[in-house]
Design a protein around this motif. Structure first.
Motif, PDB file in Angstrom:
ATOM      1  N   TYR A 143       0.988  -1.314  -0.001  1.00 54.27           N
ATOM      2  CA  TYR A 143      -0.171  -0.101  -0.192  1.00 54.27           C
ATOM      3  C   TYR A 143       0.753   1.305  -0.030  1.00 54.27           C
ATOM      4  CZ  TYR A 143      -4.083   2.793   1.055  1.00 54.27           C
ATOM      5  OH  TYR A 143      -5.123   3.813   1.103  1.00 54.27           O
TER       6      TYR A 143
ATOM      7  N   GLU B  24       6.585   1.929  -6.909  1.00 58.02           N
ATOM      8  CA  GLU B  24       6.226   2.025  -8.264  1.00 58.02           C
ATOM      9  C   GLU B  24       6.901   3.378  -8.608  1.00 58.02           C
ATOM     10  OE1 GLU B  24       2.103   2.552  -8.440  1.00 58.02           O
ATOM     11  OE2 GLU B  24       1.624   0.363  -7.719  1.00 58.02           O
TER      12      GLU B  24
ATOM     13  N   ARG C 165       2.854   2.232  -3.409  1.00 55.35           N
ATOM     14  CA  ARG C 165       2.172   2.715  -4.622  1.00 55.35           C
ATOM     15  C   ARG C 165       2.712   4.284  -5.140  1.00 55.35           C
ATOM     16  NH1 ARG C 165      -3.459   3.853  -3.173  1.00 55.35           N
ATOM     17  NH2 ARG C 165      -2.756   4.788  -1.592  1.00 55.35           N
TER      18      ARG C 165
END
Length: 119
Positions: free
Chosen positions: A36, A110, A39
């Motif tokens: 989470y 990411e 990201r």
């Protein structure tokens, strides 16, 4: 005498099962929190909050007291987000190991820097 011995063995097996359940739950929550927080539109602090929420909903808020997240770079240059959870070891009765469980979860960020890429 046999009943007392059987009770001690049964409680030991139950203690081991409870400790493994808590450990696996903490590992799962830390891994999910790292994903989470990794990201592109998130910060590691978002992963910390997500991990705390998952641990609180699955176990108890007392297991979610010490949760930290950080960004790091591996020796090969890959950016990762790491979430670390330190929680008390659950005990049944006065006999058993004492201490803390420390687990961590990692995820690739990411936001990777691509070097040497051309059009």
């Amino acid at each position: 005498m046999v009943a007392a011995l059987l009770l001690v063995v049964a409680m030991g097996v139950f203690q081991l099962g409870l400790a493994l359940y808590v450990r696996n739950t903490l590992i799962s929550a830390a891994s999910e929190g790292a994903r989470y927080g990794a990201r592109a539109d998130a910060e590691p602090g978002d992963g910390t909050a997500r991990t705390r929420a998952l641990v609180t909903s699955a176990l108890s808020a007392s297991f979610a007291q010490d949760v930290t997240a950080s960004r790091s770079v591996t020796p090969s240059g890959v950016r990762v987000v790491e979430v670390h959870v330190s929680a008390p070891l659950p005990l049944i009765g006065p006999i058993g190991p004492s201490g803390r469980l420390t687990v961590s979860g990692r995820a690739f960020s990411e936001e990777q820097v691509v070097s040497g890429a051309g059009p």
